[in-house]
Structure formats: C-alpha cells, structure tokens
Enzyme design. Structure first.
Site, PDB file in Angstrom:
ATOM      1  N   SER A 124      39.138  68.216  -0.062  1.00  0.00           N
ATOM      2  CA  SER A 124      39.662  68.644   0.694  1.00  0.00           C
ATOM      3  C   SER A 124      37.781  69.384   1.950  1.00  0.00           C
ATOM      4  CB  SER A 124      39.356  70.783   0.097  1.00  0.00           C
ATOM      5  OG  SER A 124      39.166  71.131   0.839  1.00  0.00           O
TER       6      SER A 124
ATOM      7  N   TYR B  54      34.217  76.083  -4.253  1.00  0.00           N
ATOM      8  CA  TYR B  54      35.807  75.404  -4.621  1.00  0.00           C
ATOM      9  C   TYR B  54      35.060  74.469  -3.400  1.00  0.00           C
ATOM     10  CZ  TYR B  54      39.541  74.068  -2.395  1.00  0.00           C
ATOM     11  OH  TYR B  54      41.003  73.312  -0.991  1.00  0.00           O
TER      12      TYR B  54
HETATM   13  P1  NAP Z   1      49.353  76.312  -3.487  1.00  0.00           P
HETATM   14  O1  NAP Z   1      49.980  76.433  -2.234  1.00  0.00           O
HETATM   15  O2  NAP Z   1      48.392  77.207  -3.807  1.00  0.00           O
HETATM   16  O3  NAP Z   1      49.991  75.671  -5.066  1.00  0.00           O
HETATM   17  C1  NAP Z   1      49.065  75.104  -5.756  1.00  0.00           C
HETATM   18  C2  NAP Z   1      50.260  74.861  -6.609  1.00  0.00           C
HETATM   19  O4  NAP Z   1      48.779  74.376  -7.936  1.00  0.00           O
HETATM   20  C3  NAP Z   1      51.237  75.187  -7.213  1.00  0.00           C
HETATM   21  O5  NAP Z   1      52.428  74.356  -7.156  1.00  0.00           O
HETATM   22  C4  NAP Z   1      50.419  75.637  -8.430  1.00  0.00           C
HETATM   23  O6  NAP Z   1      51.928  76.242  -9.171  1.00  0.00           O
HETATM   24  C5  NAP Z   1      49.645  74.884  -9.004  1.00  0.00           C
HETATM   25  N1  NAP Z   1      48.720  75.315  -9.936  1.00  0.00           N
HETATM   26  C6  NAP Z   1      47.973  76.099  -9.734  1.00  0.00           C
HETATM   27  N2  NAP Z   1      46.848  76.113 -10.821  1.00  0.00           N
HETATM   28  C7  NAP Z   1      47.535  75.203 -11.975  1.00  0.00           C
HETATM   29  C8  NAP Z   1      46.926  75.327 -13.142  1.00  0.00           C
HETATM   30  N3  NAP Z   1      45.944  75.681 -13.635  1.00  0.00           N
HETATM   31  N4  NAP Z   1      47.456  73.538 -13.738  1.00  0.00           N
HETATM   32  C9  NAP Z   1      48.919  73.033 -13.318  1.00  0.00           C
HETATM   33  N5  NAP Z   1      49.171  73.845 -11.955  1.00  0.00           N
HETATM   34  C10 NAP Z   1      49.102  74.643 -11.361  1.00  0.00           C
HETATM   35  O7  NAP Z   1      48.103  75.029  -2.843  1.00  0.00           O
HETATM   36  P2  NAP Z   1      47.882  74.448  -1.498  1.00  0.00           P
HETATM   37  O8  NAP Z   1      47.563  74.513  -0.717  1.00  0.00           O
HETATM   38  O9  NAP Z   1      49.528  73.677  -1.776  1.00  0.00           O
HETATM   39  O10 NAP Z   1      47.008  73.005  -1.876  1.00  0.00           O
HETATM   40  C11 NAP Z   1      46.957  71.732  -2.744  1.00  0.00           C
HETATM   41  C12 NAP Z   1      45.929  71.242  -3.232  1.00  0.00           C
HETATM   42  O11 NAP Z   1      45.768  70.301  -2.117  1.00  0.00           O
HETATM   43  C13 NAP Z   1      44.897  71.544  -4.010  1.00  0.00           C
HETATM   44  O12 NAP Z   1      44.095  71.131  -4.670  1.00  0.00           O
HETATM   45  C14 NAP Z   1      43.595  72.654  -2.480  1.00  0.00           C
HETATM   46  O13 NAP Z   1      43.079  72.890  -3.282  1.00  0.00           O
HETATM   47  C15 NAP Z   1      44.377  71.121  -1.787  1.00  0.00           C
HETATM   48  N6  NAP Z   1      43.814  71.694   0.182  1.00  0.00           N
HETATM   49  C16 NAP Z   1      44.404  72.607   0.078  1.00  0.00           C
HETATM   50  C17 NAP Z   1      44.322  73.173   1.669  1.00  0.00           C
HETATM   51  C18 NAP Z   1      44.907  74.238   2.546  1.00  0.00           C
HETATM   52  O14 NAP Z   1      44.540  74.549   3.069  1.00  0.00           O
HETATM   53  N7  NAP Z   1      46.364  74.661   2.022  1.00  0.00           N
HETATM   54  C19 NAP Z   1      43.243  72.731   1.719  1.00  0.00           C
HETATM   55  C20 NAP Z   1      42.613  71.650   1.824  1.00  0.00           C
HETATM   56  C21 NAP Z   1      42.673  71.403   0.135  1.00  0.00           C
HETATM   57  P3  NAP Z   1      52.057  77.848  -9.955  1.00  0.00           P
HETATM   58  O15 NAP Z   1      52.321  78.377  -8.327  1.00  0.00           O
HETATM   59  O16 NAP Z   1      53.228  77.668 -10.732  1.00  0.00           O
HETATM   60  O17 NAP Z   1      51.053  77.722 -10.392  1.00  0.00           O
END
Ligand code: NAP
Length: 255
Positions: free
Chosen positions: A150, A164
C-alpha cells in the site's frame, strides 16, 4: 532470441478474491489464461460470483474458504487446490485488513496481533506453501508471487492506522528479501503498492467517504479502480514480466 516461457501451467491462487482488488485480479487473470482459485473468509456468495465470471471466460475456477491468519486453514486451502488441479504456479497475496482510525497510543494488543496475523503472517505462510509447490528447489516448475502492499507504507497513515501502514512496510521488505532468496529457483516475487482505490475496504475501516474525500487531492485527481490495480498484478504474474523480481510498482495516481 525469444524469452523462455517461465510459467508452464497457469494455476493461480488469489487470497481475498471475493471482492475489490482480489476479485478484479481473478477476472483479469482468467482473461490472461489463468485458472483461478478464489479464497475468501465470509462471503461465499460473492466468491462464487467471481468464480462464475472466471468460468464465463473459459477458465477453471474454484472457491476456497480460509482465514489466511490461520495456518491450518491455509494448509487445507493449498491441499484443496493440489487435489483439484495440482501445483499452483501463481499466488497473489491480496487478503488484507484495516481497522478503525486510532492513534498508536490507543491501539490494543489484540488489534495489533490481528493486523500482523492477517497482513504479514498470512502473506508469509501463503508464500511458504506456494514456494513448496513452485520452487525448482522442491521439484516445482517455477512461478510468480505478487504481494499487495500500500502507499500507506510510504505515507505512514498518522492518526488513522499506523499499524496497517507498518504491516505494508513489512510486505515491501518481504517482497525484496523473498525475491532475492528464490530468484535462482524459477520463482519471481514482486509487489503492487496501490494508492486510494475505490473498494469496500474503506467502509470496513469506518471511513466510507474516504474515496470521495481523498480522491480529488491525488495528482491524477481521482481514486483508482480495482481493475487498474489488477492490471499491474496480472502483468507481474505474466511472462512479459520475466525480468522483474524484487520490485514493487506504485499504482497511486501519482500520490
Ligand atoms: P476489500 O475490498 O476489503 O477486500 C478484502 C478481501 O480480503 C475480501 O475478499 C475478504 O473476504 C478478504 N479477506 C479479508 N480478511 C481475510 C482473511 N483473514 N483471510 C482471507 N481473506 C480475507 O479490500 P481491497 O481494497 O480490495 O484490498 C485488497 C488488498 O489491497 C489489501 O491487501 C489492501 O490492504 C490492499 N490495498 C487496498 C487499497 C485500497 O484503497 N482499496 C489501497 C492500498 C492497498 P471476505 O469478504 O469474504 O471476508
């Protein structure tokens, strides 16, 4: 001279593939010829919907429930993929969590332990299991791992979630070290560092308006989409990225 194909079979496991960046990655990877195992924790219906999209693209899909913070569940998840399709050749360590905004002097031990367990240990344990299947050292065909970092790793996220941000700093170091450790074994390891991306993660951290608030202040003047991040992930998985390892790509709109 043509570049040798480094990925003989395309069997991909995406952790947290039921929504957001993981779901977009699963679908884009299917377009690129990967069969995709979609991991999730809570929402089986959402994971099945992603699997249906993968199948509609003519690739195989399976869904696997596992909390990446639970070693036994991770072992069972890899065993399920082994039993159905054989060795994975791609892993996207995408599952990640934030928590409610807090200062460091307010953070409970329980919160910190859960943050490290999902974001750091989960990525390590999934990578370990993937390497046992991919690495030539273990008789594997090679493969590629992509870790989701991130921009928070660079920004620190003060007054919001320094825990985080620090977990993603650990992921950056993990990507570099693991890449160098296994570079001679046919496995490439890279990262993607998204900026503010329009997914549900912000609501899960108690900040549903975060995209609307921060988006306009980004140099490209908007938040990014999950598809824009997935494009970088899938490129790093591909043989087009055959000379890229140990690097982390910013997909942050210039932030
Ligand atoms: P998101 O929409 O919250 O989706 C998270 C996903 O991870 C969901 O499929 C969830 O499944 C799953 N998950 C959560 N806890 C878990 C666990 N303990 N074991 C297995 N699966 C788990 O997140 P996102 O925004 O797509 O982010 C994805 C990645 O990108 C993350 O690593 C996040 O830190 C990184 N990121 C995101 C952003 C942003 O702005 N969105 C920015 C920087 C980095 P369930 O729904 O079934 O629980």
């Amino acid at each position: 001279m043509s570049t040798p194909a480094l990925t003989p079979t395309r069997i991909l496991l995406v952790t947290g593939g039921s929504r957001g960046i993981g779901a977009a990655t699963a679908v884009l990877a299917a377009r690129a010829g990967w069969d995709v195992a979609i991991n999730y924790t809570r929402d089986a219906t959402a994971a099945e919907a992603v699997a249906a999209e993968v199948r509609a693209l003519g690739r195989r899909a399976m869904v696997v429930q596992a909390d990446v913070a639970d070693e036994a569940q991770v072992l069972a998840m890899f065993a399920a993929v082994d039993a159905s399709w054989g060795r994975v050749t791609g892993l996207v360590n995408n599952a990640g969590i934030v928590d409610l905004p807090a200062r460091v002097d307010e953070m409970s031990l329980q919160r910190l332990q859960r943050m490290w367990a999902v974001n750091i240990t989960g990525s390590f344990v999934c990578a370990r299991e993937a390497l046992k299947r991919m690495s030539r050292r273990h008789g594997g065909p090679g493969g590629a791992i992509v870790n989701l970092s991130s921009a928070a790793a660079r920004l620190g996220s003060p007054n919001q979630y320094v825990d985080y941000a620090a977990s993603k700093g650990a992921i950056d170091t993990f990507t570099l070290g693991l890449a160098r450790e296994v570079a001679g074994e046919g496995v490439r390891v890279n990262g993607v560092r998204p900026g503010i991306i329009d997914t549900d993660i912000h609501a899960s951290g108690g900040l549903p308006d975060r995209v609307a608030q921060i988006g306009p202040s980004v140099p490209l003047q908007r938040a990014g989409t999950a598809d824009e991040v997935a494009a970088a992930v899938v490129w790093l998985l591909s043989d087009e990225a055959s000379y890229a390892t140990g690097t982390t790509i910013d997909v942050t709109g210039g932030r």
